[in-house]
Design a protein around this motif. Structure first.
Motif, PDB file in Angstrom:
ATOM      1  N   PHE A 126       1.687  26.497 -41.601  1.00 54.02           N
ATOM      2  CA  PHE A 126       2.015  27.144 -40.320  1.00 54.02           C
ATOM      3  C   PHE A 126       3.395  27.794 -40.331  1.00 54.02           C
ATOM      4  N   GLU A 127       4.356  27.006 -40.833  1.00 49.71           N
ATOM      5  CA  GLU A 127       5.742  27.449 -40.774  1.00 49.71           C
ATOM      6  C   GLU A 127       5.948  28.711 -41.616  1.00 49.71           C
ATOM      7  N   THR A 128       5.412  28.689 -42.840  1.00 48.36           N
ATOM      8  CA  THR A 128       5.594  29.828 -43.750  1.00 48.36           C
ATOM      9  C   THR A 128       4.929  31.070 -43.167  1.00 48.36           C
ATOM     10  N   ILE A 129       3.729  30.883 -42.626  1.00 50.92           N
ATOM     11  CA  ILE A 129       3.034  32.062 -42.083  1.00 50.92           C
ATOM     12  C   ILE A 129       3.808  32.634 -40.895  1.00 50.92           C
ATOM     13  N   ALA A 130       4.245  31.761 -39.994  1.00 50.54           N
ATOM     14  CA  ALA A 130       4.966  32.249 -38.805  1.00 50.54           C
ATOM     15  C   ALA A 130       6.227  33.015 -39.243  1.00 50.54           C
ATOM     16  N   ALA A 131       6.940  32.469 -40.216  1.00 55.17           N
ATOM     17  CA  ALA A 131       8.174  33.122 -40.675  1.00 55.17           C
ATOM     18  C   ALA A 131       7.853  34.461 -41.333  1.00 55.17           C
ATOM     19  N   ASN A 132       6.791  34.500 -42.130  1.00 63.21           N
ATOM     20  CA  ASN A 132       6.446  35.754 -42.813  1.00 63.21           C
ATOM     21  C   ASN A 132       5.913  36.808 -41.837  1.00 63.21           C
ATOM     22  N   ILE A 133       5.256  36.381 -40.796  1.00 63.91           N
ATOM     23  CA  ILE A 133       4.807  37.344 -39.778  1.00 63.91           C
ATOM     24  C   ILE A 133       6.038  38.001 -39.158  1.00 63.91           C
ATOM     25  N   GLN A 134       7.029  37.165 -38.889  1.00 59.87           N
ATOM     26  CA  GLN A 134       8.238  37.710 -38.277  1.00 59.87           C
ATOM     27  C   GLN A 134       9.003  38.609 -39.251  1.00 59.87           C
ATOM     28  N   ASP A 135       9.209  38.134 -40.472  1.00 56.70           N
ATOM     29  CA  ASP A 135      10.009  38.904 -41.438  1.00 56.70           C
ATOM     30  C   ASP A 135       9.355  40.226 -41.807  1.00 56.70           C
ATOM     31  N   SER A 136       8.028  40.250 -41.842  1.00 55.88           N
ATOM     32  CA  SER A 136       7.343  41.466 -42.295  1.00 55.88           C
ATOM     33  C   SER A 136       7.208  42.507 -41.194  1.00 55.88           C
ATOM     34  N   GLN A 193      -7.354  54.116 -37.060  1.00 54.06           N
ATOM     35  CA  GLN A 193      -8.779  54.512 -37.140  1.00 54.06           C
ATOM     36  C   GLN A 193      -9.498  54.282 -35.827  1.00 54.06           C
ATOM     37  N   LEU A 194      -9.269  53.108 -35.250  1.00 52.12           N
ATOM     38  CA  LEU A 194      -9.990  52.717 -34.031  1.00 52.12           C
ATOM     39  C   LEU A 194      -9.278  53.203 -32.768  1.00 52.12           C
ATOM     40  N   ARG A 195      -8.112  53.807 -32.967  1.00 56.95           N
ATOM     41  CA  ARG A 195      -7.268  54.267 -31.846  1.00 56.95           C
ATOM     42  C   ARG A 195      -7.020  53.135 -30.851  1.00 56.95           C
ATOM     43  N   ILE A 196      -6.565  52.011 -31.380  1.00 54.33           N
ATOM     44  CA  ILE A 196      -6.299  50.873 -30.504  1.00 54.33           C
ATOM     45  C   ILE A 196      -4.828  50.474 -30.578  1.00 54.33           C
ATOM     46  N   PRO A 197      -4.290  49.938 -29.501  1.00 56.26           N
ATOM     47  CA  PRO A 197      -2.878  49.527 -29.514  1.00 56.26           C
ATOM     48  C   PRO A 197      -2.678  48.286 -30.393  1.00 56.26           C
ATOM     49  N   PRO A 198      -1.454  48.045 -30.815  1.00 51.38           N
ATOM     50  CA  PRO A 198      -1.210  46.911 -31.722  1.00 51.38           C
ATOM     51  C   PRO A 198      -1.171  45.552 -31.008  1.00 51.38           C
ATOM     52  N   ASN A 199      -2.306  45.176 -30.437  1.00 49.80           N
ATOM     53  CA  ASN A 199      -2.424  43.837 -29.850  1.00 49.80           C
ATOM     54  C   ASN A 199      -2.991  42.924 -30.930  1.00 49.80           C
ATOM     55  N   ARG A 200      -2.190  41.972 -31.393  1.00 52.36           N
ATOM     56  CA  ARG A 200      -2.589  41.213 -32.585  1.00 52.36           C
ATOM     57  C   ARG A 200      -2.624  39.710 -32.315  1.00 52.36           C
ATOM     58  N   MET A 201      -3.770  39.146 -32.655  1.00 56.61           N
ATOM     59  CA  MET A 201      -3.906  37.693 -32.496  1.00 56.61           C
ATOM     60  C   MET A 201      -3.977  37.076 -33.893  1.00 56.61           C
ATOM     61  N   PHE A 202      -2.970  36.290 -34.245  1.00 54.85           N
ATOM     62  CA  PHE A 202      -2.921  35.665 -35.566  1.00 54.85           C
ATOM     63  C   PHE A 202      -3.545  34.277 -35.453  1.00 54.85           C
ATOM     64  N   TYR A 203      -4.656  34.100 -36.112  1.00 57.05           N
ATOM     65  CA  TYR A 203      -5.391  32.833 -36.009  1.00 57.05           C
ATOM     66  C   TYR A 203      -5.195  32.081 -37.323  1.00 57.05           C
ATOM     67  N   LEU A 204      -4.533  30.919 -37.280  1.00 57.60           N
ATOM     68  CA  LEU A 204      -4.234  30.172 -38.504  1.00 57.60           C
ATOM     69  C   LEU A 204      -5.285  29.093 -38.740  1.00 57.60           C
ATOM     70  N   SER A 205      -6.351  29.468 -39.420  1.00 54.02           N
ATOM     71  CA  SER A 205      -7.399  28.492 -39.743  1.00 54.02           C
ATOM     72  C   SER A 205      -7.143  27.930 -41.147  1.00 54.02           C
ATOM     73  N   VAL A 206      -5.942  27.401 -41.296  1.00 57.20           N
ATOM     74  CA  VAL A 206      -5.486  26.858 -42.593  1.00 57.20           C
ATOM     75  C   VAL A 206      -4.802  25.525 -42.322  1.00 57.20           C
ATOM     76  N   GLY A 207      -4.501  24.783 -43.376  1.00 52.81           N
ATOM     77  CA  GLY A 207      -3.825  23.493 -43.215  1.00 52.81           C
ATOM     78  C   GLY A 207      -2.477  23.669 -42.515  1.00 52.81           C
ATOM     79  N   PRO A 208      -2.029  22.633 -41.776  1.00 51.97           N
ATOM     80  CA  PRO A 208      -0.778  22.733 -41.010  1.00 51.97           C
ATOM     81  C   PRO A 208       0.458  22.919 -41.882  1.00 51.97           C
ATOM     82  N   GLU A 209       0.336  22.566 -43.165  1.00 53.60           N
ATOM     83  CA  GLU A 209       1.497  22.718 -44.051  1.00 53.60           C
ATOM     84  C   GLU A 209       1.868  24.193 -44.230  1.00 53.60           C
TER      85      GLU A 209
END
Ligand SMILES: NC(=O)C1=CN([C@@H]2O[C@H](COP(=O)(O)OP(=O)(O)OC[C@H]3O[C@@H](n4cnc5c(N)ncnc54)[C@H](OP(=O)(O)O)[C@@H]3O)[C@@H](O)[C@H]2O)C=CC1
Ligand SMILES: O=C1O[C@H](COP(=O)(O)O)[C@@H](O)[C@H](O)[C@H]1O
Length: 508
Positions: free
Chosen positions: A125-135, A107-123
């Motif tokens: 971090f690992e699951t989110i990082a792994a799911n970002i990679q797997d997905s 829609q915005l015609r922008i390149p896929p530059n993505r900043m993942f900001y984890l404003s959640v508990g540290p417990e």
């Protein structure tokens, strides 16, 4: 400015509301956000785009340093915000997220530059990082970055484990570890203070500096964070991260304009030269304290162990003072005193550099009327840099009198730490983020202290809320002939004026 999509985990939480949205809005007002920027907020709450935008708007009203008064500007800002329900553990939610991100980028015609900001508990971090990679969220044809909030581990081993897991999905140069003290405007100025002032640069060493004092005192107590704080204490909550970062930023020697990796390299050198403590010797250099009932600004407050959620027999530290030595060419012999505490007399975050006075050796005690030169870097509650020098006072028979030169007169509206940090992360500038080496070395340095506390090898000194902490912290400096400075006055002098008695003297 490169277009960007911020993917915000924890978009319904407290940090997002209090810090992240106001910071983004202020960057937007300063034209420091890319015009094609998009933010996708995530949480389990069943919010819609409209209710998300209404929450963001409310957070600006409650927490932004500049008010959202212009409806057209506000509307333009809020248009960038979208919301998607996501449960961190649910892989299918990441597929849905990927589709939404791709749709917005198109829609915005922008390149896929993505900043993942984890404003959640540290417990999480690992699951989110792994799911970002797997997905496949992080493997598009643009850059990806990961922004994480402390705590980065609970001790050395857990920090290493966490880092290992994050590095399966993100390279070190893609990870931006926020230590919000590094975003404070005055901390960021430490670098330029040295680099642009040859006089200060020439004095920044053990030939001219007697001692360095780094203080982060707070008037607040444990607040609503008993469950977290009672397991971490001041040592993990403030000392291992913010205080050691301030030490590194103060002690680095930066001759010219230095790139980010140079600053980080120099910080690492400081940590390498920091004299390690042995567990059995911790008590000689570290004071730990816990607040008791007292009063702050005239209001009575309860003691730590009476706080809701705190174990009545808790031996957790709410105050730490320590003497550190950097064993290198520049700092050998200069004590660095660090202290931080909750329920202290004043909110005050500052660094005081006390310069040597070579005439001290030749003057008799009665002639010793010259105040030391001090450089005071004030971070909170007000920002400023002041130099104390001596002059003759014509009104008092030409006696010496200290005067204070304000090095940043007239500046008031400083950006919030999160504005600086989010801006830098969006631009890929990692100078003011904690590198893994710093985190690892900081945990390694505090490890003997953690063990000594755990084994009760260091006494826990009570202090009344509303004071400057246990008197043992004053004695730590008095042993070396120094005292804590408040602003540009000795703290004891201020307290003596207020009618308090002190059981020891210093030679200052
Ligand atoms: N608050 C602050 O001032 C500071 C916070 N921090 C750190 O920032 C992080 C966030 O803190 P804070 O905002 O205070 O925490 P909150 O508890 O206020 O918010 C937590 C967020 O995580 C989301 N969340 C929790 N579980 C899940 C899940 N299973 N799936 C999806 N989302 C989930 C919640 O969304 P929902 O409920 O909608 O699922 C919510 O948005 C923490 O690591 C904290 O230590 C650091 C410095 C200061
Ligand atoms: O990280 C933290 O910092 C705050 C103090 O931050 P400041 O910017 O107000 O000095 C502290 O209250 C909190 O316990 C700690 O987690």
């Amino acid at each position: 400015m490169e277009p960007i999509t911020i993917v915000l985990f924890g978009a319904t939480g407290d940090l997002a509301k209090r810090k992240i949205y106001p910071a983004l809005y202020n960057l937007f007002l300063d034209n420091k956000l890319p015009r094609s920027f998009s933010l996708i907020g995530l949480g389990r709450r069943e919010w819609t785009d409209a209710s998300f935008q209404a929450n963001v708007e409310q957070s600006l009203r409650d927490f932004s340093r500049r008010q959202a008064n212009d409806p057209a500007l506000l509307k333009e800002f809020l248009q960038a915000f979208r919301y998607s329900v996501l449960d961190i553990g649910q892989k299918k939610d990441y597929q849905k997220l990927l589709l939404l991100i791709e749709q917005r980028e198109e829609q915005l015609r922008i390149p896929p530059n993505r900043m993942f900001y984890l404003s959640v508990g540290p417990e999480f971090f690992e699951t989110i990082a792994a799911n970002i990679q797997d997905s496949g969220l992080g493997s598009a044809n643009g850059w990806k970055r990961l922004v994480i909030e402390k705590p980065f581990g609970h001790d050395l081993q857990s920090a290493r484990d966490l880092n290992q897991k994050l590095s399966n999905a993100f390279a070190e140069d893609e990870i931006y570890r926020i230590d919000h003290y590094l975003g404070k405007p005055m901390v960021q100025r430490l670098e330029s203070l040295q680099q642009t002032n040859p006089v200060i640069q020439a004095l920044w060493n053990n030939r001219h500096i007697a001692n360095v004092q780094i203080t982060a005192n707070e008037t607040v107590g444990v607040e609503e964070r008993a469950g977290y704080y009672d397991h971490v204490g001041a040592i993990r909550d403030m000392f291992q991260n913010h205080m050691l970062q301030l030490l590194m930023m103060t002690a680095i020697q930066l001759p010219q304009k230095s790139a980010s990796d140079k600053v980080r390299f120099k910080k690492k050198q400081v940590m390498e030269a920091l004299e390690p403590l042995q567990k059995q010797d911790v008590g000689a250099s570290v004071i730990r304290g816990q607040y008791e009932a007292g009063s702050i600004q005239g209001k009575p407050v309860i003691g730590y162990t009476s706080e809701p959620g705190i174990a009545p027999a808790s031996k957790n530290d709410t105050f730490i003072a320590a003497r550190l030595q950097i064993d290198d060419y520049f700092w050998r012999g200069v004590p660095f005193y660090i202290r931080t505490g909750k329920r202290m007399k004043e909110k005050s975050t500052r660094i005081v550099i006390e310069f040597k006075d070579p005439s001290k050796q030749t003057l008799s005690a009665s002639e010793d009327l010259i105040a030391p030169n001090l450089l005071v870097i004030e971070m909170s509650p007000h920002e400023g840099i002041t130099l104390q020098i001596n002059t003759k006072d014509p009104q008092h028979k030409g006696e010496f009198k200290p005067i204070h030169i304000d090095l940043h007169p007239g500046e008031k509206d400083f950006p919030e730490a999160y504005e600086n940090l989010i801006h830098d992360a969006m631009h890929g500038d990692a100078t003011f983020f904690a590198h893994w080496d710093e985190v690892e070395m900081s945990w390694a340095w505090v490890e003997p202290i953690l063990e000594a506390f755990e084994e009760n090898l260091v006494p826990l000194h009570p202090y009344a809320a509303g004071t400057n902490g246990p008197v043992e912290s004053d004695a730590l400096l008095a042993q070396d002939g120094y005292h804590w400075w408040f602003d540009t006055k000795p703290e004891q002098e201020i307290e003596a004026e207020e009618g308090k008695q002190y059981a020891y003297n210093t030679n200052h």
